[in-house]
Design a protein around this motif. Structure first.
Motif, PDB file in Angstrom:
ATOM      1  N   VAL A 163       0.716  -1.086   0.162  1.00 40.29           N
ATOM      2  CA  VAL A 163       0.104   0.176   0.063  1.00 40.29           C
ATOM      3  C   VAL A 163       0.924   1.244   0.026  1.00 40.29           C
ATOM      4  O   VAL A 163       1.719   1.462   0.840  1.00 40.29           O
ATOM      5  CB  VAL A 163      -0.797  -0.133   1.200  1.00 40.29           C
ATOM      6  CG1 VAL A 163      -1.775   1.346   1.111  1.00 40.29           C
ATOM      7  CG2 VAL A 163      -1.768  -1.122   1.249  1.00 40.29           C
ATOM      8  N   GLU A 164       0.718   1.931  -1.064  1.00 43.65           N
ATOM      9  CA  GLU A 164       1.684   3.118  -1.295  1.00 43.65           C
ATOM     10  C   GLU A 164       2.955   2.911  -1.050  1.00 43.65           C
ATOM     11  O   GLU A 164       3.825   3.630   0.003  1.00 43.65           O
ATOM     12  CB  GLU A 164       1.310   4.182  -0.335  1.00 43.65           C
ATOM     13  CG  GLU A 164      -0.262   4.909  -0.438  1.00 43.65           C
ATOM     14  CD  GLU A 164      -0.818   5.767   0.554  1.00 43.65           C
ATOM     15  OE1 GLU A 164      -0.100   6.121   1.459  1.00 43.65           O
ATOM     16  OE2 GLU A 164      -2.037   6.470   0.319  1.00 43.65           O
ATOM     17  N   GLU A 165       3.313   1.711  -1.846  1.00 46.10           N
ATOM     18  CA  GLU A 165       4.867   1.348  -1.771  1.00 46.10           C
ATOM     19  C   GLU A 165       5.505   0.793  -0.409  1.00 46.10           C
ATOM     20  O   GLU A 165       6.625   0.708  -0.146  1.00 46.10           O
ATOM     21  CB  GLU A 165       5.601   2.317  -2.299  1.00 46.10           C
ATOM     22  CG  GLU A 165       5.454   2.954  -3.854  1.00 46.10           C
ATOM     23  CD  GLU A 165       6.524   4.100  -4.243  1.00 46.10           C
ATOM     24  OE1 GLU A 165       7.305   4.413  -3.549  1.00 46.10           O
ATOM     25  OE2 GLU A 165       6.304   4.370  -5.588  1.00 46.10           O
ATOM     26  N   VAL A 166       4.343   0.611   0.624  1.00 48.04           N
ATOM     27  CA  VAL A 166       4.792  -0.022   1.685  1.00 48.04           C
ATOM     28  C   VAL A 166       4.421  -1.559   1.891  1.00 48.04           C
ATOM     29  O   VAL A 166       3.100  -1.945   1.772  1.00 48.04           O
ATOM     30  CB  VAL A 166       4.059   0.817   3.024  1.00 48.04           C
ATOM     31  CG1 VAL A 166       4.554   0.376   4.324  1.00 48.04           C
ATOM     32  CG2 VAL A 166       4.712   2.497   3.049  1.00 48.04           C
ATOM     33  N   SER A 167       5.358  -2.291   2.011  1.00 45.10           N
ATOM     34  CA  SER A 167       5.020  -3.765   2.176  1.00 45.10           C
ATOM     35  C   SER A 167       4.217  -3.841   3.611  1.00 45.10           C
ATOM     36  O   SER A 167       4.630  -3.521   4.401  1.00 45.10           O
ATOM     37  CB  SER A 167       6.459  -4.613   2.075  1.00 45.10           C
ATOM     38  OG  SER A 167       7.022  -4.446   0.617  1.00 45.10           O
ATOM     39  N   PRO A 229       1.398  -2.632   8.163  1.00 44.98           N
ATOM     40  CA  PRO A 229       2.894  -2.402   7.564  1.00 44.98           C
ATOM     41  C   PRO A 229       3.865  -3.030   8.196  1.00 44.98           C
ATOM     42  O   PRO A 229       3.958  -3.218   9.481  1.00 44.98           O
ATOM     43  CB  PRO A 229       2.869  -1.021   7.555  1.00 44.98           C
ATOM     44  CG  PRO A 229       2.222  -0.420   8.568  1.00 44.98           C
ATOM     45  CD  PRO A 229       1.074  -1.136   8.752  1.00 44.98           C
TER      46      PRO A 229
END
Length: 244
Positions: A163-167, A229
């Motif tokens: 999500v929004e480049e967060v794993s 996250p």
């Protein structure tokens, strides 16, 4: 009741569930637990106007339905509450208490989600004033909960997500109990194996989860999807999630 109110202190900015208007006014408390009948069915909500003008508001009750992705749908439920006063004008630098009493079905077998909405009323504009008004609304979460019930969290599915480049992981949490579940106020333990083969364990207390999930309200018999996250990439089949 104490546990519910303490948990809510951490998440008044719960995404999609509370308004957070940039206006010089305050409402307290932002979360209330009521009994279905008796002395515990009454709450007092204080609205404080710290602006330099009168603040007219209307107070109404709604049933709250929260979808799995956290979207809130409000349905009028004024017949379930006695609200006094239902409309008021609060002078500058003054406050007033609104009395709210649940008068709906007394023989509940599980908790219900309601919201008490304190909405600013539009005012008559002077000639030549801008024609657009921005009004605000405060949604106070209300759980009407019978005595002796409790929430029972169940983790249904765990899937990797970005999500929004967060794993991280998407976790579907169901509530098998009769009480209200605040997933964001619980302690979580997440364990598994990273994609590089290393074991990992992450423990999050209620304050940390509140900052991540908001309140995480899961009504009885309902479920929610939560994104957690993580600072590692994990093997999906290895991950376990425990919610205290």
């Amino acid at each position: 009741m104490i546990r519910l109110l303490r948990a809510f202190a951490a998440f008044l900015a719960c995404a999609g569930l509370f308004t957070a208007p940039a206006h010089a006014s305050r409402v307290s408390p932002m979360a209330v637990e009521l009994d279905p009948f008796g002395r515990g069915s009454v709450a007092r909500i204080e609205f404080t106007n710290t602006a330099d003008r009168d603040f007219p508001i209307e107070v109404r009750a709604y049933v709250g339905e929260i979808s799995e992705d956290g979207q809130l749908q409000l349905t009028p439920a004024d017949d379930d509450f006695l609200i006094f006063p239902p409309q008021l004008v609060i002078a500058p630098l003054q406050g007033q208490v609104v009395r709210v009493q649940y008068v709906g079905e007394p023989d509940l077998d599980e908790a219900r989600v309601y919201y008490i909405a304190l909405s600013e009323l539009p005012i008559e504009l002077e000639a030549g004033s801008p024609k657009v008004q921005v009004t605000v609304r405060f949604n106070v979460f209300v759980s009407v909960e019978p005595e002796g019930v409790s929430a029972v969290p169940r983790v249904d599915t765990i899937e990797p997500a970005i999500v929004e480049e967060v794993s991280g992981i998407n976790v579907r949490v169901a509530n098998d109990g009769k009480g209200m579940l605040l997933a964001g106020g619980r302690n979580w333990t997440i364990a598994g194996t990273t994609t590089s083969g290393e074991p990992f364990t992450r423990e999050f207390d209620g304050a940390q989860m509140g900052g991540t999930l908001g309140a995480g309200i899961v009504a009885p018999g309902k479920a929610r999807q939560f994104f957690i996250p993580l600072d590692v990439e994990v093997e999906p089949a290895s991950v376990t999630v425990e919610i205290e």
